[in-house]
Design a protein around this motif. Structure first.
Motif, PDB file in Angstrom:
ATOM      1  N   ILE A  24     -11.604   5.346  14.606  1.00  0.00           N
ATOM      2  CA  ILE A  24     -11.125   4.755  13.356  1.00  0.00           C
ATOM      3  C   ILE A  24     -11.430   3.267  13.293  1.00  0.00           C
ATOM      4  O   ILE A  24     -11.018   2.494  14.160  1.00  0.00           O
ATOM      5  CB  ILE A  24      -9.606   4.977  13.197  1.00  0.00           C
ATOM      6  N   ASP A  25     -12.137   2.875  12.240  1.00  0.00           N
ATOM      7  CA  ASP A  25     -12.406   1.477  11.918  1.00  0.00           C
ATOM      8  C   ASP A  25     -11.285   1.006  10.996  1.00  0.00           C
ATOM      9  O   ASP A  25     -11.140   1.515   9.888  1.00  0.00           O
ATOM     10  CB  ASP A  25     -13.768   1.367  11.226  1.00  0.00           C
ATOM     11  N   VAL A  26     -10.486   0.037  11.454  1.00  0.00           N
ATOM     12  CA  VAL A  26      -9.306  -0.367  10.683  1.00  0.00           C
ATOM     13  C   VAL A  26      -9.558  -1.600   9.815  1.00  0.00           C
ATOM     14  O   VAL A  26      -8.636  -2.190   9.267  1.00  0.00           O
ATOM     15  CB  VAL A  26      -8.091  -0.598  11.606  1.00  0.00           C
ATOM     16  N   SER A  44      -8.198   1.603   6.739  1.00  0.00           N
ATOM     17  CA  SER A  44      -7.888   0.186   6.904  1.00  0.00           C
ATOM     18  C   SER A  44      -6.432  -0.014   7.295  1.00  0.00           C
ATOM     19  O   SER A  44      -5.555   0.789   6.930  1.00  0.00           O
ATOM     20  CB  SER A  44      -8.191  -0.582   5.612  1.00  0.00           C
ATOM     21  N   LEU A  45      -6.185  -1.084   8.026  1.00  0.00           N
ATOM     22  CA  LEU A  45      -4.816  -1.433   8.406  1.00  0.00           C
ATOM     23  C   LEU A  45      -3.940  -1.555   7.169  1.00  0.00           C
ATOM     24  O   LEU A  45      -2.758  -1.183   7.186  1.00  0.00           O
ATOM     25  CB  LEU A  45      -4.817  -2.745   9.197  1.00  0.00           C
ATOM     26  N   SER A  46      -4.503  -2.033   6.078  1.00  0.00           N
ATOM     27  CA  SER A  46      -3.730  -2.223   4.837  1.00  0.00           C
ATOM     28  C   SER A  46      -3.208  -0.916   4.258  1.00  0.00           C
ATOM     29  O   SER A  46      -2.196  -0.894   3.570  1.00  0.00           O
ATOM     30  CB  SER A  46      -4.592  -2.928   3.782  1.00  0.00           C
ATOM     31  N   LYS A  47      -3.903   0.193   4.522  1.00  0.00           N
ATOM     32  CA  LYS A  47      -3.522   1.483   3.934  1.00  0.00           C
ATOM     33  C   LYS A  47      -3.093   2.503   4.987  1.00  0.00           C
ATOM     34  O   LYS A  47      -2.997   3.697   4.694  1.00  0.00           O
ATOM     35  CB  LYS A  47      -4.700   2.060   3.134  1.00  0.00           C
ATOM     36  N   ALA A  76      -2.877  -2.192  14.482  1.00  0.00           N
ATOM     37  CA  ALA A  76      -2.877  -0.769  14.141  1.00  0.00           C
ATOM     38  C   ALA A  76      -2.401   0.077  15.328  1.00  0.00           C
ATOM     39  O   ALA A  76      -1.701   1.079  15.151  1.00  0.00           O
ATOM     40  CB  ALA A  76      -4.276  -0.342  13.704  1.00  0.00           C
ATOM     41  N   TYR A  77      -2.791  -0.334  16.534  1.00  0.00           N
ATOM     42  CA  TYR A  77      -2.383   0.353  17.767  1.00  0.00           C
ATOM     43  C   TYR A  77      -0.857   0.423  17.834  1.00  0.00           C
ATOM     44  O   TYR A  77      -0.276   1.495  18.091  1.00  0.00           O
ATOM     45  CB  TYR A  77      -2.951  -0.414  18.958  1.00  0.00           C
ATOM     46  N   GLN A  78      -0.195  -0.694  17.590  1.00  0.00           N
ATOM     47  CA  GLN A  78       1.266  -0.738  17.643  1.00  0.00           C
ATOM     48  C   GLN A  78       1.882   0.113  16.541  1.00  0.00           C
ATOM     49  O   GLN A  78       2.867   0.830  16.768  1.00  0.00           O
ATOM     50  CB  GLN A  78       1.744  -2.183  17.530  1.00  0.00           C
ATOM     51  N   LEU A 415      -4.156  -8.030   0.012  1.00  0.00           N
ATOM     52  CA  LEU A 415      -4.227  -6.932   0.975  1.00  0.00           C
ATOM     53  C   LEU A 415      -2.960  -6.939   1.814  1.00  0.00           C
ATOM     54  O   LEU A 415      -2.480  -8.001   2.236  1.00  0.00           O
ATOM     55  CB  LEU A 415      -5.444  -7.104   1.888  1.00  0.00           C
ATOM     56  N   LYS A 416      -2.445  -5.768   2.111  1.00  0.00           N
ATOM     57  CA  LYS A 416      -1.213  -5.684   2.889  1.00  0.00           C
ATOM     58  C   LYS A 416      -1.385  -6.305   4.275  1.00  0.00           C
ATOM     59  O   LYS A 416      -0.454  -6.907   4.821  1.00  0.00           O
ATOM     60  CB  LYS A 416      -0.750  -4.233   3.003  1.00  0.00           C
ATOM     61  N   ALA A 417      -2.581  -6.181   4.841  1.00  0.00           N
ATOM     62  CA  ALA A 417      -2.830  -6.725   6.181  1.00  0.00           C
ATOM     63  C   ALA A 417      -2.768  -8.245   6.228  1.00  0.00           C
ATOM     64  O   ALA A 417      -2.653  -8.838   7.299  1.00  0.00           O
ATOM     65  CB  ALA A 417      -4.193  -6.248   6.692  1.00  0.00           C
ATOM     66  N   ASP A 418      -2.810  -8.892   5.048  1.00  0.00           N
ATOM     67  CA  ASP A 418      -2.848 -10.364   4.992  1.00  0.00           C
ATOM     68  C   ASP A 418      -1.477 -11.003   4.781  1.00  0.00           C
ATOM     69  O   ASP A 418      -1.385 -12.227   4.652  1.00  0.00           O
ATOM     70  CB  ASP A 418      -3.780 -10.824   3.859  1.00  0.00           C
ATOM     71  N   ILE A 419      -0.434 -10.209   4.724  1.00  0.00           N
ATOM     72  CA  ILE A 419       0.885 -10.747   4.354  1.00  0.00           C
ATOM     73  C   ILE A 419       1.299 -11.909   5.256  1.00  0.00           C
ATOM     74  O   ILE A 419       1.658 -12.991   4.781  1.00  0.00           O
ATOM     75  CB  ILE A 419       1.953  -9.630   4.385  1.00  0.00           C
ATOM     76  N   GLU A 420       1.276 -11.697   6.558  1.00  0.00           N
ATOM     77  CA  GLU A 420       1.746 -12.738   7.478  1.00  0.00           C
ATOM     78  C   GLU A 420       0.919 -14.015   7.340  1.00  0.00           C
ATOM     79  O   GLU A 420       1.474 -15.125   7.262  1.00  0.00           O
ATOM     80  CB  GLU A 420       1.703 -12.235   8.917  1.00  0.00           C
ATOM     81  N   ARG A 421      -0.395 -13.869   7.281  1.00  0.00           N
ATOM     82  CA  ARG A 421      -1.264 -15.050   7.159  1.00  0.00           C
ATOM     83  C   ARG A 421      -0.968 -15.816   5.870  1.00  0.00           C
ATOM     84  O   ARG A 421      -0.888 -17.055   5.871  1.00  0.00           O
ATOM     85  CB  ARG A 421      -2.731 -14.620   7.186  1.00  0.00           C
ATOM     86  N   LEU A 422      -0.784 -15.109   4.784  1.00  0.00           N
ATOM     87  CA  LEU A 422      -0.552 -15.773   3.495  1.00  0.00           C
ATOM     88  C   LEU A 422       0.771 -16.521   3.469  1.00  0.00           C
ATOM     89  O   LEU A 422       0.876 -17.609   2.888  1.00  0.00           O
ATOM     90  CB  LEU A 422      -0.628 -14.747   2.361  1.00  0.00           C
ATOM     91  N   PHE A 423       1.796 -15.954   4.096  1.00  0.00           N
ATOM     92  CA  PHE A 423       3.061 -16.677   4.195  1.00  0.00           C
ATOM     93  C   PHE A 423       2.908 -17.905   5.093  1.00  0.00           C
ATOM     94  O   PHE A 423       3.410 -18.991   4.778  1.00  0.00           O
ATOM     95  CB  PHE A 423       4.165 -15.766   4.715  1.00  0.00           C
TER      96      PHE A 423
END
Length: 529
Positions: A24-26, A44-47, A76-78, A415-423
């Motif tokens: 899987i390519d995340v 994707s990690l986002s989905k 994604a592993y976690q 993108l959901k995967a970007d939440i932490e970075r954007l905050f």
């Protein structure tokens, strides 16, 4: 935390041995399309939450995750471990590790299916006509029919003049209803090459009794020949009365499937397969979506047979899993199964008392992790907040293409995967109430927990998402705010009407080279009958 690692050689051995594995390519779809292993699938990690349980349904599946050094695979592993997956590994050094070990890299999406289409043409000599030759036949009012093997929405966007929409799995079942007489020539097209080639060879393999040709290079070839495409056509196979018995077609399709190694099973055998926890069993209903909605087998997922062959990785994401196909007329299942078997899948067709076992109605619903949402808001309440100019931030997690078409006023896309970075970058305020949405709010609800760790304000899920909003209020068609890069979708060079000539030609050149790439990779196991 101890992390399991698998190398390129580990994965290659399993592919060659026919062991179940999900590579899987995340990353998002666009970077995935720039380069990936042949049998890698993109989740994707986002989905992840809305896709993983459907695409990798067995919790003890051998899963290998990778990215290209972005740190997404570790996250994604976690998440997968939290969801209960028991055999999760990371690819050693990610995509670069695959390359460094000598692994072949494929571009674009659905690469294995597209490579298979080229493999079929290479070994079967599938006949084709150029755009100029087909245009001449149209101008001469020759005894031909043009059958478009894509999804109806793709056909409607742009198609060959006089073309009729007959999605791939329907071709063998419906073509005889559409021909004018026994001398009618059949031309099959798609946007590029794969579905044209597979559709044409399907009719030949089913011994349809007519001359059949692929339109060489599909609508791309038509455009490169500087010929006009038709827009918004409405002709479908359903417009033609059924005038032929399917008996001989079914006999031919079943014989073809059996020569390909397809098995026929009954309901009891299917139940036995479903109860085995050491193998993955996908059940796909390959009829039309309308038929599926009227009545279908519980636990089955709808996907038209032609699209299943075209996008196998998106639906059967565990390589070497078992696939069971459902179709109460059997022809579509046997034709689809014949191709999947030649793509080296373990395939069975269900033959049962369908009136008895089709006990569910309605569209397919994805299986998703259970979630408790504390705060919800209706579209009416949200509009009241907007009217009152309250401090509220609306975050939209739909596809960037859908967001661009229209969004709730003031909504921002990410993108959901970007939440932490954007905050962390202070792109999202922490002193506002936050409302999350997407098409139905299915995906958006999984963003709540990550957002809530960054703000003391309440995070609300919009009930029914954007689809509920438009029932009462309008969407805004401008004032787009993109908080993330629009990498969620790769722009296919064969879709839409605004592609550059160079992009279309480059795409065709890539497809021509796929057979050589398959030989270099050596893990495909494809064959033809």
């Amino acid at each position: 935390m101890t992390t399991n690692i698998q190398t390129y050689q580990d994965i290659r051995k399993k592919l060659l041995a026919g062991q179940e594995i999900a590579l899987i390519d995340v990353r998002e779809e666009d970077p995935f399309a720039q380069g990936h292993p042949l049998f890698a699938v993109n989740i994707s990690l986002s989905k992840l939450e809305v896709e993983i349980l459907n695409r990798v349904p067995r919790l003890n599946t051998d899963i290998v995750l990778y990215d290209n050094g972005e740190g997404l695979a570790e996250r994604a592993y976690q998440q997968l471990q939290t969801l209960g997956y028991q055999q999760v590994s990371l690819l050693d050094d990610g995509l670069q590790g695959w390359k460094d070990a000598g692994g072949e890299i494929f571009i674009d999406v659905n690469s294995a299916s597209k490579a298979f289409g080229e493999f079929v043409e290479h070994h079967k000599g599938t006949p084709s006509l150029s755009a100029q030759e087909v245009k001449q036949l149209i101008d001469d009012q020759a005894n031909i029919i043009i059958l478009d093997a894509r999804r109806f929405d793709e056909y409607q966007t742009m198609s060959i003049p006089n073309g009729i929409s007959v999605p791939g799995a329907e071709l063998a079942l419906r073509a005889k209803n559409i021909v004018k007489d026994e001398n009618t020539k059949i031309i099959v097209n798609c946007a590029g090459r794969t579905r044209s080639l597979i559709g044409t060879q399907s009719l030949i393999n089913a011994k349809i009794g007519h001359e059949v040709y692929a339109l060489r290079n599909g609508t791309i070839g038509w455009t490169l020949a500087q010929q006009q495409l038709a827009l918004g056509q409405q002709q479908q196979y359903t417009n033609f009365p059924e005038k032929n018995e399917v008996g001989q077609v079914l006999k031919n399709a079943k014989e073809l499937a059996e020569r390909s190694g397809v098995k026929t099973i009954g309901s009891e055998q299917l139940q036995q397969l479903q109860q085995q926890d050491d193998r993955t069993t996908y059940i796909f209903d390959v009829r039309s979506e309308q038929e599926y909605i009227r009545a279908h087998l519980p636990d089955s997922r709808w996907i038209g047979g032609g699209q299943l062959v075209q996008e196998t990785d998106h639906y059967a994401s565990v390589r070497s899993a078992r696939v069971v196909l459902v179709d109460d007329q059997l022809v579509r299942a046997y034709m689809t199964a014949s191709w999947l078997a030649q793509m080296n899948w373990d395939v069975s067709v269900l033959d049962a008392d369908f009136q008895t076992i089709f006990t569910q109605q309605g569209g397919w619903k994805p299986v998703v992790p259970l979630l408790h949402i504390k705060h919800r808001i209706t579209p009416e309440q949200l509009q009241t907040w907007l009217d009152a100019r309250e401090k509220v931030t609306i975050l939209d997690f739909t596809s960037s293409a859908n967001y661009q078409k229209g969004h709730i006023p003031t909504a921002q896309w990410l993108l959901k995967a970007d939440i932490e970075r954007l905050f962390n970058e202070k792109k999202i305020p922490t002193d506002h109430k936050i409302v999350v949405t997407c098409g139905t709010s299915l995906l958006a609800q999984y963003a709540v927990s990550a957002i809530q760790t960054k703000t003391s304000e309440n995070v609300y899920v919009l009930e029914g998402g954007n689809q509920a909003w438009v029932k009462t209020f309008v969407l805004e068609a401008d004032k787009h705010v993109y908080l993330s890069s629009r990498t969620d979708r790769y722009k296919r060079p064969y879709e839409g009407t605004d592609n550059s000539v160079q992009a279309m030609q480059d795409y065709l050149d890539w497809e021509y080279g796929l057979v050589a790439q398959l030989n270099t990779d050596g893990t495909h196991g494809f064959f033809v009958v």
